[in-house]
Design a protein around this motif. Structure first.
Motif, PDB file in Angstrom:
ATOM      1  N   GLY A 194       0.793  -1.228   0.000  1.00 46.94           N
ATOM      2  CA  GLY A 194       0.000   0.000   0.000  1.00 46.94           C
ATOM      3  C   GLY A 194       0.822   1.272   0.000  1.00 46.94           C
ATOM      4  O   GLY A 194       0.268   2.376   0.087  1.00 46.94           O
ATOM      5  N   GLN A 234       1.589  -6.051 -11.933  1.00 51.61           N
ATOM      6  CA  GLN A 234       1.573  -6.880 -10.715  1.00 51.61           C
ATOM      7  C   GLN A 234       0.584  -8.043 -10.872  1.00 51.61           C
ATOM      8  O   GLN A 234       0.877  -9.168 -10.515  1.00 51.61           O
ATOM      9  CB  GLN A 234       1.211  -6.013  -9.505  1.00 51.61           C
ATOM     10  N   GLY A 257       2.304   2.750  -2.364  1.00 45.93           N
ATOM     11  CA  GLY A 257       2.099   3.578  -3.550  1.00 45.93           C
ATOM     12  C   GLY A 257       3.015   3.213  -4.706  1.00 45.93           C
ATOM     13  O   GLY A 257       3.096   3.947  -5.699  1.00 45.93           O
ATOM     14  N   LYS A 258       3.673   2.062  -4.616  1.00 44.73           N
ATOM     15  CA  LYS A 258       4.634   1.661  -5.650  1.00 44.73           C
ATOM     16  C   LYS A 258       3.955   1.395  -6.991  1.00 44.73           C
ATOM     17  O   LYS A 258       4.371   1.916  -8.023  1.00 44.73           O
ATOM     18  CB  LYS A 258       5.384   0.379  -5.209  1.00 44.73           C
ATOM     19  N   THR A 259       2.914   0.557  -6.965  1.00 45.02           N
ATOM     20  CA  THR A 259       2.238   0.217  -8.213  1.00 45.02           C
ATOM     21  C   THR A 259       1.592   1.451  -8.831  1.00 45.02           C
ATOM     22  O   THR A 259       1.668   1.664 -10.050  1.00 45.02           O
ATOM     23  CB  THR A 259       1.176  -0.882  -7.952  1.00 45.02           C
ATOM     24  N   THR A 260       0.983   2.278  -7.995  1.00 46.13           N
ATOM     25  CA  THR A 260       0.354   3.499  -8.508  1.00 46.13           C
ATOM     26  C   THR A 260       1.404   4.377  -9.191  1.00 46.13           C
ATOM     27  O   THR A 260       1.189   4.875 -10.303  1.00 46.13           O
ATOM     28  CB  THR A 260      -0.336   4.265  -7.363  1.00 46.13           C
TER      29      THR A 260
HETATM   30  N1  LIG Z   1      -7.992   1.848  -8.071  1.00 46.02           N
HETATM   31  C1  LIG Z   1      -7.902   2.171  -6.773  1.00 46.02           C
HETATM   32  N2  LIG Z   1      -8.942   2.692  -6.097  1.00 46.02           N
HETATM   33  C2  LIG Z   1      -8.836   3.022  -4.800  1.00 46.02           C
HETATM   34  N3  LIG Z   1      -7.715   2.877  -4.050  1.00 46.02           N
HETATM   35  C3  LIG Z   1      -6.651   2.362  -4.663  1.00 46.02           C
HETATM   36  C4  LIG Z   1      -6.674   1.972  -6.040  1.00 46.02           C
HETATM   37  N4  LIG Z   1      -5.455   1.498  -6.376  1.00 46.02           N
HETATM   38  C5  LIG Z   1      -4.706   1.562  -5.257  1.00 46.02           C
HETATM   39  N5  LIG Z   1      -5.413   2.091  -4.227  1.00 46.02           N
HETATM   40  C6  LIG Z   1      -4.903   2.356  -2.872  1.00 46.02           C
HETATM   41  O1  LIG Z   1      -3.748   3.164  -2.999  1.00 46.02           O
HETATM   42  C7  LIG Z   1      -2.736   2.771  -2.087  1.00 46.02           C
HETATM   43  C8  LIG Z   1      -1.455   2.455  -2.836  1.00 46.02           C
HETATM   44  O2  LIG Z   1      -1.671   1.270  -3.592  1.00 46.02           O
HETATM   45  P1  LIG Z   1      -0.512   0.639  -4.495  1.00 46.02           P
HETATM   46  O3  LIG Z   1      -1.133  -0.465  -5.252  1.00 46.02           O
HETATM   47  O4  LIG Z   1       0.145   1.719  -5.256  1.00 46.02           O
HETATM   48  O5  LIG Z   1       0.479   0.082  -3.364  1.00 46.02           O
HETATM   49  P2  LIG Z   1       1.795  -0.803  -3.518  1.00 46.02           P
HETATM   50  O6  LIG Z   1       2.909  -0.038  -2.880  1.00 46.02           O
HETATM   51  O7  LIG Z   1       1.975  -1.232  -4.911  1.00 46.02           O
HETATM   52  O8  LIG Z   1       1.459  -2.060  -2.573  1.00 46.02           O
HETATM   53  P3  LIG Z   1       1.811  -3.647  -2.722  1.00 46.02           P
HETATM   54  O9  LIG Z   1       3.173  -3.834  -2.142  1.00 46.02           O
HETATM   55  O10 LIG Z   1       0.782  -4.315  -1.875  1.00 46.02           O
HETATM   56  O11 LIG Z   1       1.712  -4.001  -4.168  1.00 46.02           O
HETATM   57  C9  LIG Z   1      -3.301   1.595  -1.301  1.00 46.02           C
HETATM   58  O12 LIG Z   1      -3.767   2.064  -0.047  1.00 46.02           O
HETATM   59  C10 LIG Z   1      -4.446   1.094  -2.149  1.00 46.02           C
HETATM   60  O13 LIG Z   1      -5.481   0.578  -1.336  1.00 46.02           O
END
Ligand SMILES: Nc1ncnc2c1ncn2[C@@H]1O[C@H](COP(=O)(O)OP(=O)(O)OP(=O)(O)O)[C@@H](O)[C@H]1O
Ligand SMILES: [Mg+2]
Length: 303
Positions: free
Chosen positions: A43, A87, A45-48
């Protein structure tokens, strides 16, 4: 190509989902030919962040340049030059592994032979005729990596490519990624394997709660820790009191199986242990990227 232009520039990028600031003012630059890691708890924010750079999501604000171009709105000029592994991998329905690769490849004018080579590269040659839905989790993941690489892109984005891989596949993928990098390509990837990031990445960004907390080469981050070295011995080879009294020892403690000594001057400690014939089961552990990561992001669970 100028060679001067960075592969990726991210400037003060923000993205919220309702109240949640998923990406909260992220900035960094990835040089051409760099192996760049984005690390962070679930969570973070990496994937975002990755998907914004890839042009799959639109940032609320901030600027992104990918090979000098804006990736949003969808920029077809970039497509042949970037490789993206998501992912959650998705494939064309009902195709075999080789057909998947050929289909991806044909979008970019890649020959059928290349598809076979890519299967070989990710160790799936004997699964060429298997339907995608009959591959194991790790095999699917390797297929999606092959799909991201099949058109020989200049910048490769991989989101947790080694997450479901067995130790053999993981090491083999390291070799694949290093080979890509050695050919001057840029790699941006995420992982939860910090040992892996430490050996592969030129620089890592450690993210949490939508922000970059640290950004440096792994060795620089680890050096900045100033953590003591831990020397572990088999319990019973030396009394704790004697260990505590050795020159250079900061702390010594014992549990059921081992005696652990903390020191910032391992040389005199190790020679004193050798003189006493107390090296049985010796293990030496210095600070790692994981220590840096946990120091910055804490130990509590994330949603
Ligand atoms: N489409 C979406 N709608 C609402 N919230 C989202 C969406 N995509 C991601 N989030 C939220 O944004 C935050 C960042 O998500 P992200 O997928 O970027 O995390 P991450 O660092 O890739 O995590 P992980 O290691 O689990 O893959 C999280 O709290 C997630 O719940
Ligand atoms: Mg993710």
């Amino acid at each position: 190509m100028t060679g001067e232009q960075p592969a990726v520039v991210v400037r003060d990028v923000r993205k919220s989902y309702g109240e949640l600031k998923a990406v909260n003012g992220v900035s960094f630059t990835v040089a051409e030919g760099e192996f760049f890691g984005i690390l962070g708890p679930n969570g973070a924010g990496k994937t975002t962040t990755l998907e914004i750079i890839e042009g799959l999501r639109r940032p609320d604000s901030g600027e992104v340049r990918l090979l000098g171009e804006s990736p949003w709105p969808r920029n077809v000029k970039l497509l042949p030059r970037i490789g993206v592994q998501l992912q959650a991998s998705s494939f064309f329905e009902k195709l075999t592994a080789e057909e998947q690769l050929r289909t991806f490849g044909s979008l970019y004018g890649v020959s059928a032979g290349t598809a076979a080579d890519m299967l070989e590269l990710v160790g799936l040659a004997d699964k060429a005729n298997e339907r995608e839905n009959r591959l194991s989790g790790g095999q699917r993941q390797r297929l999606s990596i092959a799909c991201a690489l099949v058109h020989d892109p200049d910048v490769v984005f991989l989101d947790e490519p080694t997450a479901a891989l067995d130790p053999q596949a993981r090491r083999n993928l390291w070799d694949v990624l290093r080979a890509i990098r050695d050919r001057g390509k840029t790699i941006v990837y995420t992982t939860h394997h910090l040992d892996e990031a430490e050996v592969l990445c030129d620089r890592v960004a450690i993210m949490d709660r939508g922000e970059v907390l640290a950004l440096d080469p792994p060795a620089v981050l680890v050096r900045g820790l100033d953590a003591p070295t831990h020397v572990t011995l088999q319990k019973g080879v030396l009394p704790v009191a004697e260990a505590s009294a050795l020159d250079g020892v900061e702390e010594a403690h014992e549990d059921e199986v081992s005696l652990t000594i903390s020191t910032r001057r391992p040389a005199p400690v190790l020679s004193a242990l050798a003189e006493r014939g107390a090296l049985d089961g010796l293990q030496v552990r210095t600070g790692t990227l994981e220590d840096v990561f946990l120091g910055l992001t804490g130990r509590e669970y994330r949603a």
